[in-house]
Design an enzyme around this catalytic site. Structure first.
Site, PDB file in Angstrom:
ATOM      1  N   GLU A  32      -3.763   2.343   1.506  1.00  0.00           N
ATOM      2  CA  GLU A  32      -3.799   2.119   0.054  1.00  0.00           C
ATOM      3  C   GLU A  32      -4.167   0.670  -0.267  1.00  0.00           C
ATOM      4  O   GLU A  32      -4.866   0.407  -1.247  1.00  0.00           O
ATOM      5  CB  GLU A  32      -2.447   2.444  -0.579  1.00  0.00           C
ATOM      6  N   LYS A 109      -1.087   5.479 -11.295  1.00  0.00           N
ATOM      7  CA  LYS A 109      -2.002   5.542 -10.153  1.00  0.00           C
ATOM      8  C   LYS A 109      -2.679   6.897 -10.216  1.00  0.00           C
ATOM      9  O   LYS A 109      -2.019   7.939 -10.153  1.00  0.00           O
ATOM     10  CB  LYS A 109      -1.233   5.373  -8.844  1.00  0.00           C
TER      11      LYS A 109
END
Length: 130
Positions: A32, A109
């Site tokens: 990520e 997100k």
């Protein structure tokens, strides 16, 4: 008994910035922080906008450009948790914009790596002056 208007507190006015889109590198998983992801940030700030409504002067209100700049700069700093990013955004709003009395920040997100079809995961933090 005569009741004065000063006993009634005027509610605060609200400015909203919605769907601020940012590409950033937040997350707990190593990939990520390397690959990055799309994020969406919403901000709501409460302030007394009576003066700016009369004066028509930017210096008398909350500058939307300033709010957007805070979001972009704080989202550019990698964090493991969305809560951490949102707190930094709130802290800067209160440090830099004295007119703001309350604020709420939502950080989402988009398409998080959860092993399923999830549109977004989001958190919302709020803060009040004083």
């Amino acid at each position: 008994m005569k009741v004065g208007l000063s006993l009634f507190k005027k509610p605060l006015d609200t400015i909203n910035l919605n769907n601020i889109r940012v590409y950033a590198y937040h997350g707990c998983l190593p990939e990520e922080t390397k690959i990055g992801s799309d994020y969406k940030v919403d901000i709501s700030v409460d302030a007394n906008l009576d003066i700016s409504a009369e004066s028509d002067e930017l210096s008398d209100t909350v500058d939307y450009v300033h709010l957007n700049k805070i979001v972009k700069e704080e989202m550019a700093i990698a964090s493991k948790l969305l809560e951490h990013v949102a707190k930094r955004i709130l802290d800067r709003i209160f440090a830099e914009l004295e007119i703001v009395k309350k604020a709420k920040v939502k950080v989402a997100k988009l398409n998080p790596p959860l092993g399923g079809d999830v549109e977004d995961v989001n958190i919302t933090l709020s803060k009040k002056r004083g």
